[in-house]
Motif scaffolding. Structure first.
Motif, mmCIF file in Angstrom:
data_model
loop_
_atom_site.group_PDB
_atom_site.id
_atom_site.type_symbol
_atom_site.label_atom_id
_atom_site.label_comp_id
_atom_site.label_asym_id
_atom_site.label_seq_id
_atom_site.Cartn_x
_atom_site.Cartn_y
_atom_site.Cartn_z
ATOM 1 N N UNK A 1 6.169 12.625 14.778
ATOM 2 C CA UNK A 1 5.848 12.954 13.489
ATOM 3 C C UNK A 1 4.997 11.418 12.974
ATOM 4 N N UNK A 2 5.130 10.145 13.860
ATOM 5 C CA UNK A 2 5.228 9.174 12.792
ATOM 6 C C UNK A 2 3.917 8.732 12.532
ATOM 7 N N UNK A 3 2.668 9.116 12.905
ATOM 8 C CA UNK A 3 1.285 9.401 12.779
ATOM 9 C C UNK A 3 0.569 10.472 11.687
ATOM 10 N N UNK A 4 2.319 11.470 11.605
ATOM 11 C CA UNK A 4 1.393 12.766 10.891
ATOM 12 C C UNK A 4 0.974 11.642 9.371
ATOM 13 N N UNK A 5 -0.374 11.892 9.110
ATOM 14 C CA UNK A 5 -0.825 11.122 7.541
ATOM 15 C C UNK A 5 -1.892 11.867 7.130
ATOM 16 N N UNK A 6 -2.253 11.777 5.834
ATOM 17 C CA UNK A 6 -3.832 11.833 5.506
ATOM 18 C C UNK A 6 -4.225 11.269 6.815
ATOM 19 N N UNK A 7 -5.847 12.057 6.544
ATOM 20 C CA UNK A 7 -6.613 10.671 7.262
ATOM 21 C C UNK A 7 -7.402 9.500 6.633
ATOM 22 N N UNK B 1 0.420 -0.799 -0.114
ATOM 23 C CA UNK B 1 -0.235 0.004 0.100
ATOM 24 C C UNK B 1 0.691 1.197 0.139
ATOM 25 N N UNK B 2 1.663 1.284 0.582
ATOM 26 C CA UNK B 2 2.431 2.275 1.077
ATOM 27 C C UNK B 2 3.747 2.864 -0.671
ATOM 28 N N UNK B 3 3.735 1.872 -0.838
ATOM 29 C CA UNK B 3 4.783 1.775 -2.231
ATOM 30 C C UNK B 3 2.881 2.582 -3.777
ATOM 31 N N UNK B 4 2.199 1.616 -3.138
ATOM 32 C CA UNK B 4 1.306 2.291 -4.743
ATOM 33 C C UNK B 4 1.297 3.877 -4.665
ATOM 34 N N UNK B 5 1.693 4.148 -3.042
ATOM 35 C CA UNK B 5 1.149 5.740 -3.257
ATOM 36 C C UNK B 5 2.039 5.826 -3.402
ATOM 37 N N UNK B 6 3.384 5.929 -3.336
ATOM 38 C CA UNK B 6 4.671 6.385 -4.396
ATOM 39 C C UNK B 6 4.119 6.753 -5.654
ATOM 40 N N UNK B 7 3.955 4.960 -6.145
ATOM 41 C CA UNK B 7 4.034 5.103 -7.956
ATOM 42 C C UNK B 7 2.920 5.352 -7.968
ATOM 43 N N UNK B 8 1.528 5.264 -8.221
ATOM 44 C CA UNK B 8 0.792 6.071 -8.473
ATOM 45 C C UNK B 8 0.470 8.127 -7.614
ATOM 46 N N UNK B 9 0.647 8.716 -9.120
ATOM 47 C CA UNK B 9 0.878 10.241 -8.244
ATOM 48 C C UNK B 9 -0.545 10.543 -8.029
ATOM 49 N N UNK B 10 -1.593 10.379 -8.447
ATOM 50 C CA UNK B 10 -2.322 10.855 -7.482
ATOM 51 C C UNK B 10 -3.241 10.478 -6.012
ATOM 52 N N UNK B 11 -2.140 9.340 -5.782
ATOM 53 C CA UNK B 11 -2.653 9.375 -4.271
ATOM 54 C C UNK B 11 -1.334 9.533 -3.498
ATOM 55 N N UNK B 12 0.001 10.179 -4.298
ATOM 56 C CA UNK B 12 0.753 10.571 -3.480
ATOM 57 C C UNK B 12 0.688 12.451 -3.343
ATOM 58 N N UNK B 13 -0.148 12.896 -4.067
ATOM 59 C CA UNK B 13 -0.110 14.345 -4.012
ATOM 60 C C UNK B 13 -1.230 14.880 -3.201
ATOM 61 N N UNK B 14 -2.698 13.989 -3.556
ATOM 62 C CA UNK B 14 -3.323 14.200 -2.497
ATOM 63 C C UNK B 14 -3.411 14.020 -1.754
ATOM 64 N N UNK B 15 -2.818 12.159 -1.097
ATOM 65 C CA UNK B 15 -2.638 11.512 0.613
ATOM 66 C C UNK B 15 -1.521 11.582 1.341
ATOM 67 N N UNK B 16 -0.663 10.963 -0.097
ATOM 68 C CA UNK B 16 0.649 10.380 1.188
ATOM 69 C C UNK B 16 1.663 11.714 0.953
ATOM 70 N N UNK B 17 1.449 12.753 0.439
ATOM 71 C CA UNK B 17 2.506 13.765 0.782
ATOM 72 C C UNK B 17 2.738 13.997 1.532
ATOM 73 N N UNK B 18 0.976 14.062 2.504
ATOM 74 C CA UNK B 18 0.853 14.480 3.294
ATOM 75 C C UNK B 18 2.312 14.596 4.340
#
Length: 322
Positions: free
Chosen positions: A211-217, A183-200
């Motif tokens: 900051x260990x759990x500083x994430x998009x909800x 799931x983590x890898x997919x959030x990096x490989x998919x530009x939309x997921x990275x920009x909207x979610x994982x980039x947080x």
């Protein structure tokens, strides 16, 4: 020489087992803490573990102990200047995730059956009968029964109290790692997921414990909370095993973001997946590497996404040469 307590492991349709010896880690109490159901402890444990561990590392961050300098991955001022999220933004996001994971835990976990010596004895007898079938198949009728008469009670006891619980926990760690890696890898490989979610999460260019759990909800729910539930379900953990899994994985996650490479830290000694390993992932050069978290690095190693400090030095040397 046969077992003195059980001269014959198989007695009619039942198995012969000695009186139960409760190991040190187990309690027959209906709840670990009087008046507090174990399910409540299971949802509270990761929250308490998170803030307790974070507070320890925060105290190290604000200390003036010079001996710590050689263990810091980044200078304190670098943490403040290079991160894009303020401490209050981070704390707010973590609180939101804790609320979500608590609600999920309360909805998912059910009250365990009553704990008693009789129930343990019944489960051990079922295990003993399974052991008979397995050893008869593997060793043959005569050899298998001779071995069982000699070691059957001890083997059943060891499997019930140690062997199976340890395998369950290790399998849960494997499932958790597998879920988080892909799931983590997919959030990096998919530009939309990275920009909207994982980039947080990657607004923390220089990680620190809080900051260990500083994430998009959405990421917090899918990656951490749901991942823990899936691991608990797949490994068929008891509520008390779940308490350990939830608290342990939380401590490991905090430690991976602590910003210190500590040789005496037990969480950093257990595998190569430690604070320094995960710090590489938070840097620009390693952002497409080191997706494994929180326990081991086998998926990175197997799928070619592992990066070490030596790899970084080699890349820099190649750049200089060209």
């Amino acid at each position: 020489m046969t077992n003195s307590t059980c001269p014959s492991f198989v007695t009619g349709e039942t198995v012969c087992l000695p009186p139960i010896k409760i190991p040190f880690y187990f309690s027959l109490r209906p709840n670990l803490f009087d008046g507090i159901p174990d399910t409540y402890v299971a949802v509270a444990a990761p929250v308490l573990a998170y803030w307790f561990m974070s507070l320890i590392f925060h105290c190290l961050d604000i200390s003036s102990w010079k001996w710590l300098d050689k263990y810091r991955i980044h200078e304190s001022e670098e943490v403040k200047s290079r991160n894009l999220a303020t401490y209050w933004e981070v704390i707010r996001a973590v609180i939101i995730q804790h609320v979500m994971q608590t609600m999920l835990g309360l909805a998912w976990l059910t009250e365990p059956p009553e704990i008693s010596v009789a129930r343990c004895q019944s489960q051990m007898e079922d295990l003993g009968r399974t052991l008979i079938l397995v050893l008869r198949f593997l060793m043959g009728e005569e050899t298998g029964m001779k071995f069982l008469d000699l070691r059957g009670p001890e083997m059943t006891h060891w499997l019930y109290w140690w062997g199976i619980p340890v395998v369950q926990i290790l399998f849960a760690l494997f499932i958790f790692d597998t879920w988080q890696y892909f799931l983590h890898r997919s959030m990096h490989m998919n530009k939309y997921l990275y920009k909207k979610i994982h980039s947080v999460h990657h607004r923390l260019y220089v990680p620190y414990a809080f900051g260990a759990l500083y994430n998009h909800p959405i990421e917090g729910f899918l990656l951490d909370s749901l991942g823990a539930v899936i691991a608990e379900y797949a490994a068929c953990l008891s509520v008390r095993q779940s308490i350990f899994l939830f608290a342990f994985s939380t401590c490991k996650t905090v430690d991976d973001h602590c910003g210190y490479s500590l040789p005496f830290d037990p969480f950093q000694m257990m595998s190569g997946n430690n604070a320094d390993y995960h710090d590489i992932h938070h840097q620009t050069i390693g952002i497409k590497s080191n997706f494994s978290q929180p326990f081991f690095i086998h998926w990175d190693a197997l799928l070619g996404t592992r990066m070490t400090r030596e790899d970084i030095q080699q890349r820099r040397q190649k750049v200089k040469m060209t």
